[in-house]
Design an enzyme around this catalytic site. Sequence first.
Site, PDB file in Angstrom:
ATOM      1  N   LYS A  33       0.801  -1.209   0.000  1.00  0.00           N
ATOM      2  CA  LYS A  33       0.000   0.000   0.000  1.00  0.00           C
ATOM      3  C   LYS A  33       0.847   1.280   0.000  1.00  0.00           C
ATOM      4  O   LYS A  33       0.639   2.168  -0.825  1.00  0.00           O
ATOM      5  CB  LYS A  33      -0.893  -0.089   1.235  1.00  0.00           C
ATOM      6  CG  LYS A  33      -1.489   1.147   1.729  1.00  0.00           C
ATOM      7  CD  LYS A  33      -2.190   0.825   3.031  1.00  0.00           C
ATOM      8  CE  LYS A  33      -1.185   0.710   4.168  1.00  0.00           C
ATOM      9  NZ  LYS A  33      -1.308   1.756   5.168  1.00  0.00           N
ATOM     10  N   THR A  34       1.802   1.351   0.907  1.00  0.00           N
ATOM     11  CA  THR A  34       2.629   2.560   0.999  1.00  0.00           C
ATOM     12  C   THR A  34       3.415   2.762  -0.285  1.00  0.00           C
ATOM     13  O   THR A  34       3.585   3.881  -0.768  1.00  0.00           O
ATOM     14  CB  THR A  34       3.598   2.461   2.191  1.00  0.00           C
ATOM     15  OG1 THR A  34       2.879   2.022   3.327  1.00  0.00           O
ATOM     16  CG2 THR A  34       4.239   3.798   2.490  1.00  0.00           C
ATOM     17  N   ASP A 217      -4.114   8.136   3.192  1.00  0.00           N
ATOM     18  CA  ASP A 217      -3.686   6.819   3.646  1.00  0.00           C
ATOM     19  C   ASP A 217      -4.614   6.358   4.772  1.00  0.00           C
ATOM     20  O   ASP A 217      -5.199   7.187   5.462  1.00  0.00           O
ATOM     21  CB  ASP A 217      -2.241   6.938   4.155  1.00  0.00           C
ATOM     22  CG  ASP A 217      -1.614   5.583   4.405  1.00  0.00           C
ATOM     23  OD1 ASP A 217      -2.160   4.581   3.897  1.00  0.00           O
ATOM     24  OD2 ASP A 217      -0.574   5.530   5.088  1.00  0.00           O
ATOM     25  N   GLU A 218      -4.737   5.057   4.981  1.00  0.00           N
ATOM     26  CA  GLU A 218      -5.563   4.513   6.072  1.00  0.00           C
ATOM     27  C   GLU A 218      -6.955   5.151   6.087  1.00  0.00           C
ATOM     28  O   GLU A 218      -7.461   5.558   7.142  1.00  0.00           O
ATOM     29  CB  GLU A 218      -4.885   4.752   7.438  1.00  0.00           C
ATOM     30  CG  GLU A 218      -3.486   4.216   7.551  1.00  0.00           C
ATOM     31  CD  GLU A 218      -3.418   2.734   7.910  1.00  0.00           C
ATOM     32  OE1 GLU A 218      -4.449   2.027   7.764  1.00  0.00           O
ATOM     33  OE2 GLU A 218      -2.328   2.282   8.290  1.00  0.00           O
ATOM     34  N   GLN A 248      -9.167  -3.784   8.199  1.00  0.00           N
ATOM     35  CA  GLN A 248      -8.210  -3.337   9.209  1.00  0.00           C
ATOM     36  C   GLN A 248      -8.695  -2.098   9.958  1.00  0.00           C
ATOM     37  O   GLN A 248      -7.900  -1.371  10.540  1.00  0.00           O
ATOM     38  CB  GLN A 248      -6.855  -3.053   8.574  1.00  0.00           C
ATOM     39  CG  GLN A 248      -6.170  -4.314   8.088  1.00  0.00           C
ATOM     40  CD  GLN A 248      -4.734  -4.054   7.674  1.00  0.00           C
ATOM     41  OE1 GLN A 248      -3.874  -3.841   8.505  1.00  0.00           O
ATOM     42  NE2 GLN A 248      -4.492  -4.060   6.379  1.00  0.00           N
ATOM     43  N   ARG A 592       0.397  -9.760  10.746  1.00  0.00           N
ATOM     44  CA  ARG A 592       1.703  -9.152  11.013  1.00  0.00           C
ATOM     45  C   ARG A 592       2.834 -10.141  10.770  1.00  0.00           C
ATOM     46  O   ARG A 592       3.991  -9.754  10.639  1.00  0.00           O
ATOM     47  CB  ARG A 592       1.821  -8.668  12.477  1.00  0.00           C
ATOM     48  CG  ARG A 592       0.907  -7.555  12.919  1.00  0.00           C
ATOM     49  CD  ARG A 592       0.888  -6.409  11.986  1.00  0.00           C
ATOM     50  NE  ARG A 592      -0.256  -6.524  11.082  1.00  0.00           N
ATOM     51  CZ  ARG A 592      -0.374  -5.849   9.946  1.00  0.00           C
ATOM     52  NH1 ARG A 592       0.576  -5.018   9.563  1.00  0.00           N
ATOM     53  NH2 ARG A 592      -1.425  -6.006   9.169  1.00  0.00           N
TER      54      ARG A 592
END
Length: 712
Positions: A33-34, A217-218, A248, A592
């Site tokens: 994503k980043t 973002d997010e 998430q 994670r």
Amino acid sequence: MSLHLEHLNPEQLAAVTLPDEHALILAGAGSGKTRVLTTRIAWLIKGGRVSPAGILAVTFTNKAAREMLTRLTAMLPVNPRGMWMGTFHGLANRMLRAHHREARLPQSFQILDSQDQLAALKRLMKASGVDEDRFPPREVQWFINAQKEEGLRPGEVPLTDENVRRFVELYAAYDEQCQREGVVDFPELLLRSFELLSRNEILREHYAQRFSHILVDEFQDTNRLQYRWLKLFSSRHTSYFCVGDDDQSIYTFRGANVGNMADFERDFKVKHVVRLEQNYRSHGNILDAANALIANNRNRLGKNLWTAAGAGEPLRVFEGESDNDEARWLVEEVQALARDGTPLSHIAVLYRSNAQSRVVEHALFSQGIPYRVYGGLRFFERAEVKHALAYLRLLAFPDDDNAFLRVANFPPRGIGARTIEQLQDAAKQAGASLMKVADGSKALVFKKLIEELKSETANLPLPEVVEHVVARSGLIEHYKTEREGADRIQNLEELVNAAAAFTQEERETESGEAVDPLTAFLTHAALEAGEHQAGEGQEALQMMTVHSAKGLEFDAVFLTGLEEGLFPHEQSVNERDGLEEERRLAYVAITRARRRLYLSHAQTRMLHGQTRYNVASRFLEEIPNGLMKWLTPRFSRQRLVPDFSRSKDAFMMKRKEEGIGFRIGQNVTHPKFGTGVIVDAEGSGTEARVQVNFGAAGVKWLALAVAKLQAA
DNA sequence: TACTTTGTCCTTTTT
DNA sequence: GGACAAAGTA
């Protein structure tokens, strides 16, 4: 300098090279994503579609903002100046400083963090004699923030009942106090800049014209106000690029609204929805477990992660007799992993709530394994640092009553509660700040001290100002006499370093508006809690709550305390959609892990000074058996009853058990509720009742004469 | 006024 | 078990 587009998969490439139109990117965990976000910005700039000044990029944490900036400067040798990249709060602050007059704020307005906000609120409530039992300050704070995050001022809150009316009154009084003292809390930063733009069409138009590309973002974590704030910048030629993952979303409890994703799609008639479903992080079994778990949630946009990596190892599941047993086992496994060459810093221990870390810390400490606990107190939140900052605040802005009250008598200089009370009365009468009315009282010593400090530091560079204030305020002297003062003195010295580092950074980026260096530093301290703790970068096991693990990845992950009541947390089960949020939290935890995932739970656990008997979490049962390898017999039938004989509760326990026919800690079955554990008992004979924890079915008191309980 | 002792209350957290 | 506030003591 290259964007390396050839390394992107087809979906990532599609997202990066979308035309200048609105887009929603559904990016699963570990899907890059980043990378997509930063490459998109670089691609836009490199292709000449936009200049850096036309970019507005928003993140939630400073860490994420920093990472984006670092990656971007590696891809493009462009001066980041002119680009607006940062957190919602950081950007709102920037805007308010630039237009402080229009926003009706002093140029050097101070920012209250949550602690300061609560203190200010308590002060207000005490002064107006509000009953703190009927209106707990924490609840009032929560209420005020919730209203602000809905974009509501006191006059706009619907008065549903008498209680709400009182809360709104306090909200109004608190806002007045903040305005009078020139301070702004976190949600206020956003609301104030929102109002500034929505009332000032010229200003709004200016920024809407300027930012042609807005990237978020997010996005699943944005609240309603943040969404409306973002919408203010829309014009005919603005394109929004929002990246998020509904699975998430774990911050609903503080106002995040996943619905913003659907609203965005509808409000902006979004043409491009791109799903990033290939995961580059985890092995297959880990991903399958995550997918199976999250499939139990009903409110989803829907998405399935896959990986090109192999299945890898099964998930390892452990059942401990007690929390200590769980910790002991964990330490052994960590040692084994370390022996096999996994660096400690690539191993994480995750838990639902901070209280759980202690037992593990103890076990690690006794085995001499270095560890680092995230969360808890951050640098700028430490008492001694806050004291020093309060002195600095008074230099920048003498009318800051919060700061005044914090350090007027710290270190002690004979200004007691009575003196303060008199000052507060006088200030109220005069409608002035405490500093202004300090003249005729004992507090004059303090006022003089601040004035001296101010003149002594008038021409010094920032780091020397901080150094001087720390020394002359008497803080160092005070902590020298304290037993545990050495650490605090060290932190005060560290504050001087922080000021030096900040000055250096400012000189390099030059992104700040024209504010004096001290105010800029104080703003920095409030907005950036200081994650760069001592001990960073050292080789140590990583320990944190699941919440703070979001966005991180580790070779091996221990997810501990998978017990009903703990994870999912008992209080969340009663909340609307609470269970789904807990499941998303578990989903975040599982995803994670790169290569190895441990899941564990304990039969008994000390919590809040009491032994609790917990059943395994339902989340364990939602993971397909074939993916797991049990290190202990599954849900061992012969539950070991803990030894209470030496405990001081033993006598009480025995009395409770007498004449009941069951033991506390015993497993039982009920025709309707299934299996559970007896956690308490009272009465005897026909009056006897037992309390049973049935896990998913809840904790129930049952009369033995009526309920058909059987030993399991 | 300043320090010590006792009683209450407990998610999750970034800005 | 630990943080925080109110009550108690020098």
